[in-house]
Design a protein around this motif. Structure first.
Motif, PDB file in Angstrom:
ATOM      1  N   CYS A 175      25.222 -44.529 -16.870  1.00  0.00           N
ATOM      2  CA  CYS A 175      25.519 -45.710 -16.063  1.00  0.00           C
ATOM      3  C   CYS A 175      26.764 -45.373 -15.253  1.00  0.00           C
ATOM      4  N   ALA A 176      26.577 -45.159 -13.966  1.00  0.00           N
ATOM      5  CA  ALA A 176      27.683 -44.796 -13.090  1.00  0.00           C
ATOM      6  C   ALA A 176      28.172 -46.031 -12.348  1.00  0.00           C
ATOM      7  N   ALA A 177      29.483 -46.190 -12.310  1.00  0.00           N
ATOM      8  CA  ALA A 177      30.076 -47.377 -11.699  1.00  0.00           C
ATOM      9  C   ALA A 177      30.910 -47.013 -10.478  1.00  0.00           C
ATOM     10  N   SER A 178      30.849 -47.876  -9.482  1.00  0.00           N
ATOM     11  CA  SER A 178      31.656 -47.684  -8.278  1.00  0.00           C
ATOM     12  C   SER A 178      32.796 -48.689  -8.304  1.00  0.00           C
ATOM     13  N   THR A 179      33.901 -48.259  -8.843  1.00  0.00           N
ATOM     14  CA  THR A 179      35.095 -49.092  -8.909  1.00  0.00           C
ATOM     15  C   THR A 179      36.290 -48.197  -9.183  1.00  0.00           C
ATOM     16  N   ARG A 180      37.463 -48.621  -8.712  1.00  0.00           N
ATOM     17  CA  ARG A 180      38.676 -47.849  -8.978  1.00  0.00           C
ATOM     18  C   ARG A 180      39.328 -48.253 -10.292  1.00  0.00           C
ATOM     19  N   THR A 181      38.793 -49.309 -10.900  1.00  0.00           N
ATOM     20  CA  THR A 181      39.389 -49.822 -12.142  1.00  0.00           C
ATOM     21  C   THR A 181      38.357 -49.840 -13.264  1.00  0.00           C
ATOM     22  N   PHE A 182      37.674 -48.734 -13.449  1.00  0.00           N
ATOM     23  CA  PHE A 182      36.571 -48.661 -14.400  1.00  0.00           C
ATOM     24  C   PHE A 182      36.998 -49.015 -15.813  1.00  0.00           C
ATOM     25  N   SER A 183      38.160 -48.569 -16.225  1.00  0.00           N
ATOM     26  CA  SER A 183      38.605 -48.809 -17.599  1.00  0.00           C
ATOM     27  C   SER A 183      38.893 -50.285 -17.869  1.00  0.00           C
ATOM     28  N   SER A 184      38.937 -51.097 -16.842  1.00  0.00           N
ATOM     29  CA  SER A 184      39.165 -52.523 -17.040  1.00  0.00           C
ATOM     30  C   SER A 184      37.872 -53.293 -17.282  1.00  0.00           C
ATOM     31  N   TYR A 185      36.751 -52.576 -17.329  1.00  0.00           N
ATOM     32  CA  TYR A 185      35.454 -53.207 -17.568  1.00  0.00           C
ATOM     33  C   TYR A 185      34.881 -52.781 -18.912  1.00  0.00           C
ATOM     34  N   GLY A 186      34.396 -53.749 -19.659  1.00  0.00           N
ATOM     35  CA  GLY A 186      33.561 -53.431 -20.795  1.00  0.00           C
ATOM     36  C   GLY A 186      32.143 -53.195 -20.285  1.00  0.00           C
ATOM     37  N   ILE A 187      31.465 -52.222 -20.846  1.00  0.00           N
ATOM     38  CA  ILE A 187      30.116 -51.872 -20.399  1.00  0.00           C
ATOM     39  C   ILE A 187      29.151 -52.011 -21.572  1.00  0.00           C
ATOM     40  N   THR A 188      28.039 -52.623 -21.308  1.00  0.00           N
ATOM     41  CA  THR A 188      27.041 -52.849 -22.362  1.00  0.00           C
ATOM     42  C   THR A 188      25.657 -52.488 -21.860  1.00  0.00           C
ATOM     43  N   TRP A 189      24.865 -51.935 -22.745  1.00  0.00           N
ATOM     44  CA  TRP A 189      23.462 -51.644 -22.460  1.00  0.00           C
ATOM     45  C   TRP A 189      22.587 -52.748 -23.053  1.00  0.00           C
ATOM     46  N   PHE A 190      21.664 -53.206 -22.251  1.00  0.00           N
ATOM     47  CA  PHE A 190      20.627 -54.137 -22.689  1.00  0.00           C
ATOM     48  C   PHE A 190      19.275 -53.484 -22.398  1.00  0.00           C
ATOM     49  N   ARG A 191      18.237 -54.031 -22.987  1.00  0.00           N
ATOM     50  CA  ARG A 191      16.895 -53.569 -22.666  1.00  0.00           C
ATOM     51  C   ARG A 191      15.927 -54.739 -22.662  1.00  0.00           C
ATOM     52  N   GLN A 192      14.855 -54.558 -21.924  1.00  0.00           N
ATOM     53  CA  GLN A 192      13.842 -55.602 -21.842  1.00  0.00           C
ATOM     54  C   GLN A 192      12.467 -54.972 -21.834  1.00  0.00           C
ATOM     55  N   ALA A 193      11.694 -55.303 -22.855  1.00  0.00           N
ATOM     56  CA  ALA A 193      10.319 -54.837 -22.952  1.00  0.00           C
ATOM     57  C   ALA A 193       9.404 -55.882 -22.323  1.00  0.00           C
ATOM     58  N   PRO A 194       8.216 -55.487 -21.907  1.00  0.00           N
ATOM     59  CA  PRO A 194       7.285 -56.441 -21.286  1.00  0.00           C
ATOM     60  C   PRO A 194       7.014 -57.644 -22.177  1.00  0.00           C
ATOM     61  N   GLY A 195       7.154 -58.838 -21.625  1.00  0.00           N
ATOM     62  CA  GLY A 195       6.880 -60.053 -22.374  1.00  0.00           C
ATOM     63  C   GLY A 195       7.963 -60.461 -23.351  1.00  0.00           C
ATOM     64  N   LYS A 196       9.068 -59.723 -23.356  1.00  0.00           N
ATOM     65  CA  LYS A 196      10.147 -60.041 -24.300  1.00  0.00           C
ATOM     66  C   LYS A 196      11.428 -60.372 -23.546  1.00  0.00           C
ATOM     67  N   GLU A 197      12.344 -61.010 -24.246  1.00  0.00           N
ATOM     68  CA  GLU A 197      13.632 -61.319 -23.647  1.00  0.00           C
ATOM     69  C   GLU A 197      14.520 -60.087 -23.612  1.00  0.00           C
ATOM     70  N   ARG A 198      15.481 -60.132 -22.695  1.00  0.00           N
ATOM     71  CA  ARG A 198      16.448 -59.038 -22.618  1.00  0.00           C
ATOM     72  C   ARG A 198      17.305 -59.064 -23.880  1.00  0.00           C
ATOM     73  N   GLU A 199      17.482 -57.891 -24.493  1.00  0.00           N
ATOM     74  CA  GLU A 199      18.221 -57.838 -25.747  1.00  0.00           C
ATOM     75  C   GLU A 199      19.363 -56.831 -25.694  1.00  0.00           C
ATOM     76  N   PHE A 200      20.391 -57.149 -26.452  1.00  0.00           N
ATOM     77  CA  PHE A 200      21.565 -56.292 -26.571  1.00  0.00           C
ATOM     78  C   PHE A 200      21.202 -54.998 -27.286  1.00  0.00           C
ATOM     79  N   VAL A 201      21.737 -53.887 -26.795  1.00  0.00           N
ATOM     80  CA  VAL A 201      21.519 -52.584 -27.424  1.00  0.00           C
ATOM     81  C   VAL A 201      22.838 -52.030 -27.962  1.00  0.00           C
TER      82      VAL A 201
END
Length: 125
Positions: free
Chosen positions: A22-48
């Protein structure tokens, strides 16, 4: 504002591995928390998995704990998700998301302000 671009998805056999980026375009990257989610067909987006900013605190869902590893390289503005022992149930579109403050990892997708376009992961059984 921050723009996020995921890459690294693909087709893999059960038991195999993939590494998402996951590449980010920002000069303050360390000030962001980054999270991965996933979504399977017919299902809600879920935290990974999520990682805080400068302190690198991590959190994982029970379904991936011990198999996936999240890490970040603040010098490269990139977060990685190393996925091993992949299972058919891991098949989904994987999204990375960002928010501030960087020290809190929320498991709810509604808490995130910025999203990538997603990358497809398909695990064949």
């Amino acid at each position: 504002q921050v723009q996020l671009v995921e890459s690294g998805g693909g087709l893999v056999q059960a038991g195999g591995s993939l590494r998402l980026s996951c590449a980010a375009s920002t000069r303050t990257f360390s000030s962001y928390g980054i999270t991965w989610f996933r979504q399977a067909p017919g299902k809600e987006r879920e935290f990974v998995a999520g990682i805080s900013g400068a302190t690198n605190i991590t959190d994982y869902s029970d379904s991936v704990k011990g198999r996936f590893t999240i890490s970040r390289d603040n010098a490269k503005n990139t977060v990685y998700l190393q996925m091993t022992s992949l299972e058919f149930e891991d098949t989904a579109i994987y999204y990375c998301a960002a928010r501030t403050p960087a020290w809190v990892i929320y498991r709810s997708h509604g808490r995130y302000d910025y999203w990538g376009q997603g990358t497809q992961v398909t695990v064949s059984s």
